[in-house]
Scaffold this motif. Sequence first.
Motif, PDB file in Angstrom:
ATOM      1  N   GLY A  35       0.833  -1.195   0.000  1.00  0.00           N
ATOM      2  CA  GLY A  35       0.000   0.000   0.000  1.00  0.00           C
ATOM      3  C   GLY A  35       0.866   1.242   0.000  1.00  0.00           C
ATOM      4  N   GLY A  36       0.223   2.392   0.079  1.00  0.00           N
ATOM      5  CA  GLY A  36       0.968   3.641   0.079  1.00  0.00           C
ATOM      6  C   GLY A  36       0.023   4.819   0.101  1.00  0.00           C
ATOM      7  N   ARG A  37       0.605   6.024   0.046  1.00  0.00           N
ATOM      8  CA  ARG A  37      -0.186   7.246   0.112  1.00  0.00           C
ATOM      9  C   ARG A  37      -0.798   7.600  -1.239  1.00  0.00           C
ATOM     10  N   ARG A  38       0.060   7.688  -2.273  1.00  0.00           N
ATOM     11  CA  ARG A  38      -0.441   8.193  -3.558  1.00  0.00           C
ATOM     12  C   ARG A  38       0.283   7.513  -4.709  1.00  0.00           C
ATOM     13  N   LEU A  39      -0.484   6.938  -5.622  1.00  0.00           N
ATOM     14  CA  LEU A  39       0.067   6.239  -6.791  1.00  0.00           C
ATOM     15  C   LEU A  39      -0.348   6.963  -8.060  1.00  0.00           C
ATOM     16  N   LEU A  40       0.580   7.070  -8.997  1.00  0.00           N
ATOM     17  CA  LEU A  40       0.308   7.626 -10.322  1.00  0.00           C
ATOM     18  C   LEU A  40       0.246   6.487 -11.332  1.00  0.00           C
ATOM     19  N   GLU A  41      -0.894   6.358 -12.001  1.00  0.00           N
ATOM     20  CA  GLU A  41      -1.054   5.362 -13.060  1.00  0.00           C
ATOM     21  C   GLU A  41      -0.878   6.073 -14.401  1.00  0.00           C
ATOM     22  N   ILE A  42       0.277   5.876 -15.019  1.00  0.00           N
ATOM     23  CA  ILE A  42       0.620   6.571 -16.264  1.00  0.00           C
ATOM     24  C   ILE A  42       0.104   5.751 -17.438  1.00  0.00           C
ATOM     25  N   GLY A  43      -0.710   6.389 -18.279  1.00  0.00           N
ATOM     26  CA  GLY A  43      -1.353   5.652 -19.356  1.00  0.00           C
ATOM     27  C   GLY A  43      -2.501   4.810 -18.839  1.00  0.00           C
ATOM     28  N   ALA A  44      -3.269   5.386 -17.923  1.00  0.00           N
ATOM     29  CA  ALA A  44      -4.366   4.649 -17.291  1.00  0.00           C
ATOM     30  C   ALA A  44      -5.464   4.288 -18.279  1.00  0.00           C
ATOM     31  N   PHE A  76       3.129  17.816 -12.266  1.00  0.00           N
ATOM     32  CA  PHE A  76       3.127  17.541 -10.836  1.00  0.00           C
ATOM     33  C   PHE A  76       4.377  18.100 -10.172  1.00  0.00           C
ATOM     34  N   LEU A  77       4.219  18.428  -8.900  1.00  0.00           N
ATOM     35  CA  LEU A  77       5.361  18.843  -8.101  1.00  0.00           C
ATOM     36  C   LEU A  77       6.303  17.668  -7.870  1.00  0.00           C
ATOM     37  N   ALA A  78       7.577  17.956  -7.681  1.00  0.00           N
ATOM     38  CA  ALA A  78       8.559  16.909  -7.408  1.00  0.00           C
ATOM     39  C   ALA A  78       8.210  16.177  -6.117  1.00  0.00           C
ATOM     40  N   GLY A  79       8.437  14.854  -6.120  1.00  0.00           N
ATOM     41  CA  GLY A  79       8.239  14.056  -4.919  1.00  0.00           C
ATOM     42  C   GLY A  79       6.794  13.912  -4.486  1.00  0.00           C
ATOM     43  N   THR A  80       5.866  13.900  -5.453  1.00  0.00           N
ATOM     44  CA  THR A  80       4.445  13.862  -5.124  1.00  0.00           C
ATOM     45  C   THR A  80       3.906  12.444  -4.934  1.00  0.00           C
ATOM     46  N   PHE A  81       4.555  11.443  -5.519  1.00  0.00           N
ATOM     47  CA  PHE A  81       4.024  10.084  -5.508  1.00  0.00           C
ATOM     48  C   PHE A  81       5.013   9.115  -4.877  1.00  0.00           C
ATOM     49  N   ARG A 107      10.853   9.977 -12.739  1.00  0.00           N
ATOM     50  CA  ARG A 107      11.715   9.985 -11.554  1.00  0.00           C
ATOM     51  C   ARG A 107      11.543  11.268 -10.753  1.00  0.00           C
ATOM     52  N   ARG A 108      11.368  12.388 -11.442  1.00  0.00           N
ATOM     53  CA  ARG A 108      11.256  13.690 -10.769  1.00  0.00           C
ATOM     54  C   ARG A 108      10.069  13.744  -9.819  1.00  0.00           C
ATOM     55  N   ILE A 109       8.960  13.131 -10.184  1.00  0.00           N
ATOM     56  CA  ILE A 109       7.740  13.287  -9.389  1.00  0.00           C
ATOM     57  C   ILE A 109       7.593  12.200  -8.322  1.00  0.00           C
ATOM     58  N   LEU A 110       8.599  11.329  -8.182  1.00  0.00           N
ATOM     59  CA  LEU A 110       8.557  10.252  -7.187  1.00  0.00           C
ATOM     60  C   LEU A 110       9.367  10.613  -5.939  1.00  0.00           C
ATOM     61  N   THR A 111       8.938  10.083  -4.802  1.00  0.00           N
ATOM     62  CA  THR A 111       9.649  10.277  -3.551  1.00  0.00           C
ATOM     63  C   THR A 111      10.883   9.377  -3.494  1.00  0.00           C
ATOM     64  N   PRO A 112      11.783   9.591  -2.544  1.00  0.00           N
ATOM     65  CA  PRO A 112      12.884   8.646  -2.327  1.00  0.00           C
ATOM     66  C   PRO A 112      12.350   7.252  -1.986  1.00  0.00           C
ATOM     67  N   THR A 121      13.384   4.149  -6.515  1.00  0.00           N
ATOM     68  CA  THR A 121      14.152   5.359  -6.780  1.00  0.00           C
ATOM     69  C   THR A 121      15.362   5.427  -5.847  1.00  0.00           C
ATOM     70  N   THR A 122      16.434   5.986  -6.353  1.00  0.00           N
ATOM     71  CA  THR A 122      17.629   6.242  -5.551  1.00  0.00           C
ATOM     72  C   THR A 122      17.894   7.733  -5.542  1.00  0.00           C
ATOM     73  N   GLY A 123      18.773   8.180  -4.649  1.00  0.00           N
ATOM     74  CA  GLY A 123      19.091   9.596  -4.586  1.00  0.00           C
ATOM     75  C   GLY A 123      18.057  10.385  -3.809  1.00  0.00           C
ATOM     76  N   GLU A 124      18.200  11.697  -3.846  1.00  0.00           N
ATOM     77  CA  GLU A 124      17.349  12.583  -3.073  1.00  0.00           C
ATOM     78  C   GLU A 124      16.254  13.206  -3.937  1.00  0.00           C
ATOM     79  N   THR A 125      15.081  13.343  -3.339  1.00  0.00           N
ATOM     80  CA  THR A 125      13.945  14.006  -3.964  1.00  0.00           C
ATOM     81  C   THR A 125      13.120  14.648  -2.862  1.00  0.00           C
ATOM     82  N   PRO A 126      12.542  15.818  -3.090  1.00  0.00           N
ATOM     83  CA  PRO A 126      11.665  16.388  -2.065  1.00  0.00           C
ATOM     84  C   PRO A 126      10.443  15.499  -1.821  1.00  0.00           C
ATOM     85  N   PHE A 127       9.936  15.513  -0.591  1.00  0.00           N
ATOM     86  CA  PHE A 127       8.678  14.852  -0.283  1.00  0.00           C
ATOM     87  C   PHE A 127       7.545  15.841  -0.474  1.00  0.00           C
ATOM     88  N   ASN A 128       6.512  15.406  -1.182  1.00  0.00           N
ATOM     89  CA  ASN A 128       5.308  16.233  -1.310  1.00  0.00           C
ATOM     90  C   ASN A 128       4.094  15.312  -1.261  1.00  0.00           C
TER      91      ASN A 128
END
Length: 297
Positions: free
Chosen positions: A45-54, A104-109, A132-137, A244-251
């Motif tokens: 489970g998780g907070r927020r999922l993006l389905e690309i090409g839904a 979307f803002l960075a780190g949204t999903f 990658r940009r819109i995903l959390t660490p 994902t690896t590396g740093e990304t903002p949480f949103n």
Amino acid sequence: MPDSRPPKICDYEGSNYRTEFWEGQGRDYEDRAERIALRKLLPKGGRRLLEIGAGFGRLTREYDNFDQVVLLDYSFSQLQYAREHYGDSDRFIYVAADVYQLPFLAGTFDAATMIRVIHHMADVPSALAQIRRILTPRATFILEHANKQNVKSMLRYALGKQEWSPYTHEPVEFVELNFDFHPEYISQQLKNATFDVQNRIPVSFFRVGFLKNRMPTQLLVTLDGLLQNTGILYTPSIFTKSLTTGETPFNLSAESIFACPEGGGELVHEGDVMRCKDNGLRYAIRDGIYDFKAPLD
């Protein structure tokens, strides 16, 4: 001189993809086999999922363990059907947009999926960089791709009935905006985009007409589910799970998820319009769907 034009986009706008390709079209086996693979790879489970090409929402119910699901597709009409099916609620958000300019803002999903989509991508690195940009660490990204190195293409190549080699790593465009990819090419592109590949699952071992027409679907699905654990990457479809690896903002807040697709500026609601504070561009909200395909005049 490098080509600065944006990549072409495969547009299903107005198509009967749901009824002409999936429903009643003899693809129950593929649908069920893909669901097995997806369930094996999805987090609990998780907070927020993006389905690309839904699209019309074929797989959306597989994400019921997530607090919120954002359905994204370039086709507005496909999303209209999905919205009619799933309705309006805080759990589902419908977005018409271009994967090369995700709004979307960075780190949204904390999770994303892209299934039966990347084979339409002419610029894989750009698409993966946006995702990658819109995903959390340590977010989960599940990607399905059409496999260049499948048994049928290897046989055709060996018999001289196919010019392109299934063994070389570069993508092959067999029809305009329809690509097959070597599994190692996809793995390398994921790594380049700072994803850590965790697992690869072969899917659709029995995607052959005479087998599907002569053998019970349930038997084929059961066998496919077992063979998915072998790691034999010679099937028409490959599912990949990466973190994902590396740093990304949480949103992951519920307050705002959107950013202007052209420049990334903050968006504000103004009635049925989203306006960018930085450049003034406005985007419509129509039929409960955020339409970022093009700004309003």
